[in-house]
Every structure is written in C-alpha cells, then in structure tokens.
Design a protein around this motif. Structure first.
Motif, PDB file in Angstrom:
ATOM      1  N   GLU A   1       0.855  -1.322   0.028  1.00  0.00           N
ATOM      2  CA  GLU A   1       0.064  -0.039   0.065  1.00  0.00           C
ATOM      3  C   GLU A   1       0.732   1.120  -0.092  1.00  0.00           C
ATOM      4  O   GLU A   1       0.418   2.305  -0.736  1.00  0.00           O
ATOM      5  CB  GLU A   1      -0.904  -0.155   1.183  1.00  0.00           C
ATOM      6  CG  GLU A   1      -2.227  -1.061   1.200  1.00  0.00           C
ATOM      7  CD  GLU A   1      -1.479  -2.497   1.823  1.00  0.00           C
ATOM      8  OE1 GLU A   1      -0.380  -2.475   2.055  1.00  0.00           O
ATOM      9  OE2 GLU A   1      -2.101  -3.568   1.328  1.00  0.00           O
TER      10      GLU A   1
ATOM     11  N   GLN B   1       2.271   1.780  -3.658  1.00  0.00           N
ATOM     12  CA  GLN B   1       1.121   2.348  -4.520  1.00  0.00           C
ATOM     13  C   GLN B   1       0.729   3.690  -4.196  1.00  0.00           C
ATOM     14  O   GLN B   1       0.098   4.711  -4.856  1.00  0.00           O
ATOM     15  CB  GLN B   1      -0.074   1.323  -4.114  1.00  0.00           C
ATOM     16  CG  GLN B   1       0.199   0.022  -4.836  1.00  0.00           C
ATOM     17  CD  GLN B   1      -0.893  -1.051  -4.578  1.00  0.00           C
ATOM     18  OE1 GLN B   1      -1.920  -0.646  -3.966  1.00  0.00           O
ATOM     19  NE2 GLN B   1      -0.907  -2.158  -4.973  1.00  0.00           N
ATOM     20  N   ARG B   2       0.735   4.355  -2.687  1.00  0.00           N
ATOM     21  CA  ARG B   2       0.331   5.385  -2.244  1.00  0.00           C
ATOM     22  C   ARG B   2       1.462   6.569  -2.714  1.00  0.00           C
ATOM     23  O   ARG B   2       1.037   7.657  -3.189  1.00  0.00           O
ATOM     24  CB  ARG B   2       0.330   5.500  -0.860  1.00  0.00           C
ATOM     25  CG  ARG B   2      -0.181   6.750  -0.307  1.00  0.00           C
ATOM     26  CD  ARG B   2      -0.361   6.851   1.323  1.00  0.00           C
ATOM     27  NE  ARG B   2      -0.883   5.651   1.817  1.00  0.00           N
ATOM     28  CZ  ARG B   2      -0.072   4.775   2.553  1.00  0.00           C
ATOM     29  NH1 ARG B   2       0.961   5.072   3.083  1.00  0.00           N
ATOM     30  NH2 ARG B   2      -1.054   3.802   3.061  1.00  0.00           N
ATOM     31  N   TYR B   3       2.715   6.214  -2.781  1.00  0.00           N
ATOM     32  CA  TYR B   3       3.570   7.143  -2.821  1.00  0.00           C
ATOM     33  C   TYR B   3       4.352   7.269  -4.439  1.00  0.00           C
ATOM     34  O   TYR B   3       4.886   8.342  -4.709  1.00  0.00           O
ATOM     35  CB  TYR B   3       4.854   7.169  -2.044  1.00  0.00           C
ATOM     36  CG  TYR B   3       4.508   7.361  -0.592  1.00  0.00           C
ATOM     37  CD1 TYR B   3       4.252   8.570  -0.256  1.00  0.00           C
ATOM     38  CD2 TYR B   3       4.539   6.298   0.248  1.00  0.00           C
ATOM     39  CE1 TYR B   3       4.083   9.040   1.113  1.00  0.00           C
ATOM     40  CE2 TYR B   3       4.130   6.714   1.617  1.00  0.00           C
ATOM     41  CZ  TYR B   3       3.918   7.943   2.115  1.00  0.00           C
ATOM     42  OH  TYR B   3       3.500   8.052   3.463  1.00  0.00           O
TER      43      TYR B   3
ATOM     44  N   PRO C   1       3.915   7.999  -8.271  1.00  0.00           N
ATOM     45  CA  PRO C   1       2.893   8.330  -9.342  1.00  0.00           C
ATOM     46  C   PRO C   1       2.096   7.642  -9.979  1.00  0.00           C
ATOM     47  O   PRO C   1       2.748   6.173 -10.434  1.00  0.00           O
ATOM     48  CB  PRO C   1       3.604   9.446 -10.267  1.00  0.00           C
ATOM     49  CG  PRO C   1       5.103   9.482  -9.434  1.00  0.00           C
ATOM     50  CD  PRO C   1       5.277   8.348  -8.591  1.00  0.00           C
ATOM     51  N   LYS C   2       0.759   7.529 -10.256  1.00  0.00           N
ATOM     52  CA  LYS C   2      -0.060   6.721 -10.873  1.00  0.00           C
ATOM     53  C   LYS C   2       0.403   6.272 -12.609  1.00  0.00           C
ATOM     54  O   LYS C   2       0.154   5.457 -13.083  1.00  0.00           O
ATOM     55  CB  LYS C   2      -1.308   6.819 -10.597  1.00  0.00           C
ATOM     56  CG  LYS C   2      -1.949   7.098  -9.370  1.00  0.00           C
ATOM     57  CD  LYS C   2      -1.883   5.797  -8.542  1.00  0.00           C
ATOM     58  CE  LYS C   2      -2.389   5.813  -7.281  1.00  0.00           C
ATOM     59  NZ  LYS C   2      -2.140   4.451  -6.591  1.00  0.00           N
ATOM     60  N   ASN C   3       0.758   7.762 -12.954  1.00  0.00           N
ATOM     61  CA  ASN C   3       1.238   7.640 -14.253  1.00  0.00           C
ATOM     62  C   ASN C   3       2.424   7.183 -14.687  1.00  0.00           C
ATOM     63  O   ASN C   3       3.511   7.421 -14.006  1.00  0.00           O
ATOM     64  CB  ASN C   3       1.213   9.168 -14.843  1.00  0.00           C
ATOM     65  CG  ASN C   3       1.293   9.243 -16.517  1.00  0.00           C
ATOM     66  OD1 ASN C   3       2.534   9.098 -16.763  1.00  0.00           O
ATOM     67  ND2 ASN C   3       0.612   9.859 -16.967  1.00  0.00           N
ATOM     68  N   ALA C   4       2.453   5.912 -15.737  1.00  0.00           N
ATOM     69  CA  ALA C   4       3.588   5.185 -15.899  1.00  0.00           C
ATOM     70  C   ALA C   4       4.741   6.192 -16.295  1.00  0.00           C
ATOM     71  O   ALA C   4       5.908   5.853 -15.871  1.00  0.00           O
ATOM     72  CB  ALA C   4       3.493   4.304 -16.798  1.00  0.00           C
TER      73      ALA C   4
ATOM     74  N   ALA D   1       6.290   8.502 -13.232  1.00  0.00           N
ATOM     75  CA  ALA D   1       7.106   7.531 -12.253  1.00  0.00           C
ATOM     76  C   ALA D   1       8.556   7.312 -12.604  1.00  0.00           C
ATOM     77  O   ALA D   1       9.188   6.863 -11.649  1.00  0.00           O
ATOM     78  CB  ALA D   1       6.379   6.239 -12.015  1.00  0.00           C
TER      79      ALA D   1
ATOM     80  N   PRO E   1       6.159  -0.872 -10.178  1.00  0.00           N
ATOM     81  CA  PRO E   1       5.837  -1.218 -11.610  1.00  0.00           C
ATOM     82  C   PRO E   1       7.351  -1.749 -12.129  1.00  0.00           C
ATOM     83  O   PRO E   1       8.424  -1.286 -11.761  1.00  0.00           O
ATOM     84  CB  PRO E   1       5.540  -0.070 -12.058  1.00  0.00           C
ATOM     85  CG  PRO E   1       4.813   0.604 -11.189  1.00  0.00           C
ATOM     86  CD  PRO E   1       5.810   0.415  -9.721  1.00  0.00           C
TER      87      PRO E   1
ATOM     88  N   ASN F   1       4.739  -3.542 -18.158  1.00  0.00           N
ATOM     89  CA  ASN F   1       4.589  -4.123 -16.753  1.00  0.00           C
ATOM     90  C   ASN F   1       4.186  -5.258 -16.471  1.00  0.00           C
ATOM     91  O   ASN F   1       3.383  -5.643 -15.608  1.00  0.00           O
ATOM     92  CB  ASN F   1       3.859  -2.909 -15.997  1.00  0.00           C
ATOM     93  CG  ASN F   1       4.712  -1.701 -15.497  1.00  0.00           C
ATOM     94  OD1 ASN F   1       6.003  -1.677 -15.540  1.00  0.00           O
ATOM     95  ND2 ASN F   1       4.107  -0.594 -15.690  1.00  0.00           N
TER      96      ASN F   1
END
Length: 343
Positions: free
Chosen positions: A81, A84-86, A88-91, A94, A125, A182
């Motif tokens: 968790e 996933q929290r820290y 960036p969602k964008n590949a 990141a 990822p 990924n």
C-alpha cells in the motif's frame, strides 16, 4: 515437477559452494602450488583465475550483504500500500522519481538485484524497478566520489558519467515499459506463489511478529540465494579475464566507434564493482579515448557478466535479453553522440 526444481536448486548450491571452497583451498596453498618442487605445480593461468575470482567475490560480498539487508528491510517494513500511495500513478511520471531515488542510496550493482527484485514483488512497476536498477549503481554518492578521485584532472568524465546515467536510466525505463508494459517478468518459486515461505510464517499466538527476527531470516535466505549466483558469475568473469587476449582488443580500439565497443565489452566481462571501476578505467587512459572510458563507466554498472547470471536466475529470459539489448544500444548511441558534439 517440484522434486526436479528442488534437485536443480540443490545442484546449484553444491556447484557454488564447491567453487568457493576450491578457490579458497588454492588461495591458502598458492605458494606451495607455485613451486616446481611441490607435490603439484599449478599453471600460472589458473593461479591468475584464482586471484581474480577471490578478488571479485571479496569485493562484492560486503555489497551483497548490504543489498540483502536492504531487501529484507523492504520485505518486513514496506507495505504494498505504501508503494502504491507514493509512486505516481502515471507510468511516465514515475520514471523521474525512480532516477532521483537512485541518487540517494549508496548501492552498487553487486547489491541492486535483490533490492529491485524485492521492490517489484512488493508492487513497484517493472519499468520503475528497471530505472532504479540502472541508476542506483552509478548515481550514488560513493561512486561519484571514487570517480572524482580517479579523474581529478579530467572532470568531464565525472560529469558525463553522472549526467548520462541519469538521462539514460529514464530512457531505458521508458523503452522497457514500451516493450513489456509491466507484465509479469519475475520468476516465482512454488513456495512464493502459494505463500508458504518458512520465513514468512508466524505462529498463531504471535499477535505482533518480531520484525528484527524476520529481517534477519529474510536477509540470510536472500544472501544464500544470491551468493551462489555471484560465485558462479565471478568464476566465469575470472576465467574470461585470464584467457582473453587483451592485445587484440586494444588493437581494435583504434577509433571512436570501435574503442567504445571494446571498452563496453571490457566493462561487461571484467564485472567490476561500480565503486572501484573508475580506478581501473583511469589505467586505460593512455590507450583509449575519453568517450570510450565514459562508456566503460556507464555500461558496466548497468549490466555485467555476474549481474547477468543473477538476472537470468530471477527474471524471465525474454526480459533479461531485452534489457541487455536496450542498455547496450542506448549506452553506445549516447556515448557516440557525446563524442560527436561535446567531447
């Protein structure tokens, strides 16, 4: 099937341990084996193999210990968790934080594989792990300091090494994302897939497991897992270093293109620790161009012979071959551009 895997694992353990004890025996009896009147005379080439092998192993083991300890800390204290929290969602976004993270931790290429493997298992990822894999062994402060002392009169080597490592780490991560998106590229053991690793078992009565004990268990398990591949890789590197005709390679390295390729080949085969390779590179200064020395210092920490053995052990072959191809092409192209327009 499980029995075959167990036998294969035991066989690798035996080979690794046998090699280590064989070379330790040679090390402690080397003077007697060199003497012609001794009970057995060892050829000079094998004496050299033994010396190089022990040098690589002794140099790498402290960093392997550092790597597996960090890996164990990640396993015990870092949750999926949190990653996933820290991150960036964008590949694509990141990629930059991963390269910056590589500049913080003093981890050489001897130790990076277990750490990246553990981070990916925790949910990092794949392409972000690749960025950290190639950036951390070069961008860390210890490597920067060693490069500075080795090239005090040629600081362009230091700046070029650090700059190229940062930019290329992001580019390599991008290419690996485009190639694999990924997808799952780790090799998982049966125990890991079923969640029955002994080191992860906690007694039902233990409400709060002893994290220190868990960390030590993980570190010990990881060390023996990685150590056997280090020993086999070190032996292959020592063998190649001894029997490789360097005069031929020096003759080939007469221009910018071929000298860059030769020094990259040297970096791969010599399998030097990134925190010591600058001093070896400086010894080639009179024979090779500045650009080819930079190629040596950038390519070797990203991928070398001993790391290849480890990567094949823990990642799928398709991923490892793709990774080697991407790193080789990008480093060679970047160094050629650097030589054409800057150096």
């Amino acid at each position: 099937m499980k029995i075959k895997k167990t036998i294969s694992s035991i066989g690798k353990d035996i080979v690794g341990i046998a090699l280590l004890f064989f070379f330790l025996f040679l090390f402690f009896n080397i003077e007697g084996l060199k003497q012609e009147n001794g009970w057995f005379t060892l050829p000079a080439s094998l004496v050299n193999v033994n010396t190089i092998f022990l040098g690589i192993v002794i140099e790498a083991i402290p960093f392997i210990l550092l790597g597996v300890f960090f890996s164990a800390l990640i396993q015990v204290y870092v949750s999926e968790e949190s990653l996933q929290r820290y991150l960036p969602k964008n590949a694509y976004l990141a990629l930059l934080p991963a390269a910056i993270l590589g500049a913080i931790f003093p981890i050489c290429e001897c130790a990076i594989v277990p750490i990246v493997r553990r981070l990916i298992k925790k949910g990092m990822p794949l392409h972000v792990g690749v960025v950290f894999l190639v950036a951390a062994p070069i961008l860390n402060p210890v490597v920067a300091a060693s490069t500075y002392f080795a090239f005090q009169n040629q600081l362009v080597v230091l700046y070029s090494r650090m700059g190229l490592a940062f930019v290329l780490a992001i580019i390599i991560g991008l290419f690996m994302y485009l190639l694999f998106k990924n997808s799952e590229q780790l090799k998982w053991t049966t125990n890991e897939l079923t969640g029955r690793e002994l080191i992860q078992q906690v007694k039902p009565l233990d409400k709060k497991p002893n994290r220190v004990k868990q960390t030590l268990y993980h570190a010990a398990d990881e060390f023996f897992l990685m150590g056997k591949y280090l020993i086999i890789g070190a032996f292959l590197a020592a063998f190649i270093q001894t029997f490789l005709d360097r005069n031929i390679l020096v003759a080939i390295g007469s221009n910018e293109w071929s000298s860059t390729a030769v020094m990259m080949a040297f970096a791969y085969l010599l399998s030097l620790c990134s925190e010591a390779d600058a001093f070896v590179a400086s010894s080639f200064g009179s024979m090779f161009s500045t650009g080819s020395l930079i190629a040596f210092l950038v390519y070797g920490p990203m991928i070398d012979l001993k790391n290849t053995i480890m990567l094949f052990a823990f990642f799928k072959a398709k991923f490892v071959l793709g990774f080697i191809a991407v790193v080789t092409v990008t480093v060679f192209a970047a160094v050629m551009i650097l030589q054409l327009f800057i150096l």
